[in-house]
Design a protein around this motif. Structure first.
Motif, short mmCIF file in Angstrom:
data_model
loop_
_atom_site.label_atom_id
_atom_site.label_comp_id
_atom_site.label_asym_id
_atom_site.label_seq_id
_atom_site.Cartn_x
_atom_site.Cartn_y
_atom_site.Cartn_z
N LEU A 1 -0.19 1.47 -7.18
CA LEU A 1 0.60 1.34 -6.10
C LEU A 1 0.61 2.41 -5.32
O LEU A 1 0.64 3.62 -5.90
N VAL A 2 0.55 2.36 -4.05
CA VAL A 2 0.47 3.39 -3.17
C VAL A 2 1.35 3.31 -2.17
O VAL A 2 1.52 2.15 -1.48
N LEU A 3 2.47 4.05 -2.24
CA LEU A 3 3.75 4.32 -1.16
C LEU A 3 3.28 5.40 -0.18
O LEU A 3 2.93 6.61 -0.62
N GLU A 4 3.17 4.96 1.12
CA GLU A 4 2.97 6.02 2.19
C GLU A 4 3.37 5.69 3.45
O GLU A 4 3.55 4.55 3.77
N PHE A 5 3.62 6.85 4.30
CA PHE A 5 3.85 6.12 5.58
C PHE A 5 3.06 5.57 6.31
O PHE A 5 1.90 5.72 5.91
N SER A 6 3.31 4.55 7.17
CA SER A 6 2.60 3.68 7.90
C SER A 6 2.83 3.63 9.34
O SER A 6 3.08 4.83 9.93
N HIS A 7 2.73 2.65 10.01
CA HIS A 7 2.58 2.60 11.39
C HIS A 7 3.82 1.45 11.64
O HIS A 7 3.84 0.36 11.56
N VAL A 8 4.68 2.19 12.59
CA VAL A 8 6.19 1.34 12.98
C VAL A 8 5.61 0.13 13.97
O VAL A 8 4.63 0.28 14.87
N ASP A 9 5.87 -0.67 13.54
CA ASP A 9 5.79 -1.98 14.42
C ASP A 9 6.70 -2.89 14.94
O ASP A 9 6.67 -4.22 15.22
N VAL A 10 7.93 -2.06 15.27
CA VAL A 10 9.06 -2.75 15.87
C VAL A 10 9.32 -2.08 17.01
O VAL A 10 9.53 -0.83 17.42
N PRO A 11 9.01 -2.89 18.19
CA PRO A 11 9.35 -2.32 19.88
C PRO A 11 10.58 -1.50 19.91
O PRO A 11 11.50 -2.01 19.38
#
Ligand code: SAM
Length: 268
Positions: free
Chosen positions: A184-194
């Motif tokens: 399992l990898v928990l990592e910051f990602s890319h915000v996809d909410v306008p």
């Protein structure tokens, strides 16, 4: 994207000529062999105040994200032994939560390259009465000092983006997993909410380095941390890296509007 390194230079050692790739250190391009030293400086500098800063920066949300990770791990409630390897485990958060959630036979090993982070983790383990259940090992994620097939699960939380060769770290995690074991990898990602993306950008770039300076006396390290988050590959590309490392049934779940993602893969 950090995953695609470009060959820029060569080193010559004796008769051997080795190609040296570049990678990212935040928004800077650096030789891949330099990145680890720079990352180590960041975490040596912030180790003592790391946990306080984590709470402040994420407004406590990192606790919920880590709890979700542990609920996915599902450490057994019966007497079955369960061994977790927490790579880049720092001050031990994920390991403590896993041991708390499991039975008396749940054990965790925190492997981290940074002695400063591990020292804080060891003190925390003693304070929590968990020193006999959580072990701390100084190790590079790219070359784990553990035998093949020795752990029931392997995690890396907010660590993989700091590792220069992410593909190697993932292959190593797969190697040390028992068949059927989960990575399992928990990592910051890319915000996809306008709308949220603009607020998140302002918060990250305008407030976090200042907060870092106030709490740890070090704005630059937190500037690196926010930049490294932006450099991290989107979840689809990261899933490809996990598959490339030989993990199967790869999937991910965006959390908090995509601020973070929980990636999962299994060693078959
Ligand atoms: N997993 C912990 C948590 O969630 O609180 C700590 C995360 S901290 C942001 C990143 C950690 O990655 C640091 O402790 C750092 O020393 C570690 N790290 C960076 N490069 C590493 C490497 N090549 N091998 C092992 N650990 C590494």
């Amino acid at each position: 994207m950090a995953a695609s390194n470009t060959v820029e230079d060569v080193t010559v050692e004796g008769d051997a000529i080795t190609a040296v790739a570049d990678t990212h250190f935040g928004f800077r391009t650096v030789p891949i062999n330099e990145k680890q030293r720079m990352v180590d400086e960041v975490f040596h500098s912030v180790a003592k105040r790391y946990d306080v800063m984590n709470d402040l920066m994420s407004m406590g949300l990192h606790r919920a994200w880590k709890d979700l990770l542990v609920s996915k791990l599902r450490p057994p409630k019966n007497d079955r032994p369960f061994a977790l390897l927490d790579v880049a485990g720092g001050t031990g958060d994920v390991s403590f939560r896993t041991v708390e959630a499991g039975s008396a036979n749940t054990r965790a090993t925190v492997a981290d390259i940074n002695g400063g982070m591990l020292a804080v983790g060891r003190e925390r383990a003693v304070a929590k009465g968990m020193a006999d259940k959580v072990e701390f090992v100084e190790a590079n994620a790219e070359e784990l000092p553990f035998p093949d097939r020795s752990f029931d699960a392997a995690t890396i939380a907010f660590g993989i983006r700091n590792v220069p060769r992410m593909d190697k770290a993932l292959s190593e995690m797969r190697r040390v997993l028992k068949p059927g074991g989960r990575c399992l990898v928990l990592e910051f990602s890319h915000v996809d909410v306008p709308g949220l993306d603009a607020i998140y950008n302002t918060y990250s770039f305008k407030l976090i380095p200042g907060m870092g300076k106030m709490v740890t006396g070090d704005a630059e390290s937190y500037q690196y941390l926010v930049e490294s988050i932006r450099r991290f590959p989107p979840p689809e590309a990261f899933a490809d890296l996990m598959r490339g490392a030989g993990l199967k049934r790869v999937s991910w779940t965006p959390l908090s509007g995509g601020i973070v993602a929980l990636h999962s893969g299994v060693r078959i």
